[in-house]
Design a protein around this motif. Sequence first.
Motif, PDB file in Angstrom:
ATOM      1  N   TRP A  10      43.024 -51.787 -23.222  1.00  0.00           N
ATOM      2  CA  TRP A  10      43.863 -51.914 -24.406  1.00  0.00           C
ATOM      3  C   TRP A  10      44.368 -53.351 -24.541  1.00  0.00           C
ATOM      4  O   TRP A  10      44.139 -54.184 -23.672  1.00  0.00           O
ATOM      5  CB  TRP A  10      45.053 -50.954 -24.306  1.00  0.00           C
TER       6      TRP A  10
ATOM      7  N   CYS B 265      45.143 -48.589 -30.078  1.00  0.00           N
ATOM      8  CA  CYS B 265      45.530 -48.454 -28.666  1.00  0.00           C
ATOM      9  C   CYS B 265      46.909 -47.797 -28.562  1.00  0.00           C
ATOM     10  O   CYS B 265      47.144 -46.957 -27.695  1.00  0.00           O
ATOM     11  CB  CYS B 265      45.571 -49.815 -27.979  1.00  0.00           C
TER      12      CYS B 265
ATOM     13  N   LEU C 166      38.333 -52.427 -28.645  1.00  0.00           N
ATOM     14  CA  LEU C 166      39.491 -51.713 -28.109  1.00  0.00           C
ATOM     15  C   LEU C 166      39.962 -50.664 -29.093  1.00  0.00           C
ATOM     16  O   LEU C 166      39.860 -50.876 -30.289  1.00  0.00           O
ATOM     17  CB  LEU C 166      40.632 -52.695 -27.817  1.00  0.00           C
ATOM     18  N   PRO C 167      40.484 -49.547 -28.623  1.00  0.00           N
ATOM     19  CA  PRO C 167      40.526 -49.166 -27.213  1.00  0.00           C
ATOM     20  C   PRO C 167      39.166 -48.665 -26.738  1.00  0.00           C
ATOM     21  O   PRO C 167      38.386 -48.129 -27.514  1.00  0.00           O
ATOM     22  CB  PRO C 167      41.538 -48.023 -27.195  1.00  0.00           C
TER      23      PRO C 167
END
Length: 104
Positions: free
Chosen positions: A25, A32, A72-73
């Motif tokens: 993250w 995230c 991300l995530p």
Amino acid sequence: MITLTADNFAEQVLGSDKPVLVDFWAEWCGPCKMIAPVLEQIEAEYGDRVTIAKLNADDHPEISSRYGVLGLPTLSLFKNGEVVQQIKGAKPKRMLLADLEGHI
């Protein structure tokens, strides 16, 4: 939930005797933040079978790169030191559990 660093990654993840779900993250990542409470719920319900850990990808780009994290995530499930499942993006709890089924 374990906070991972370059100093403890090998011990906490690669050396773990149970599966470890690593949440790659970053502070700026909106999805995230959305997935964090879901991971807390999974940890509360399945903590005896899987360890949940977080690694800040901005602080540890070398680890993220080593495990092929491009966005991300990213959630990577490690068993016996190897990635056995990789989940990209935020998903609802039931979909995450479906992806993890058979591993935890």
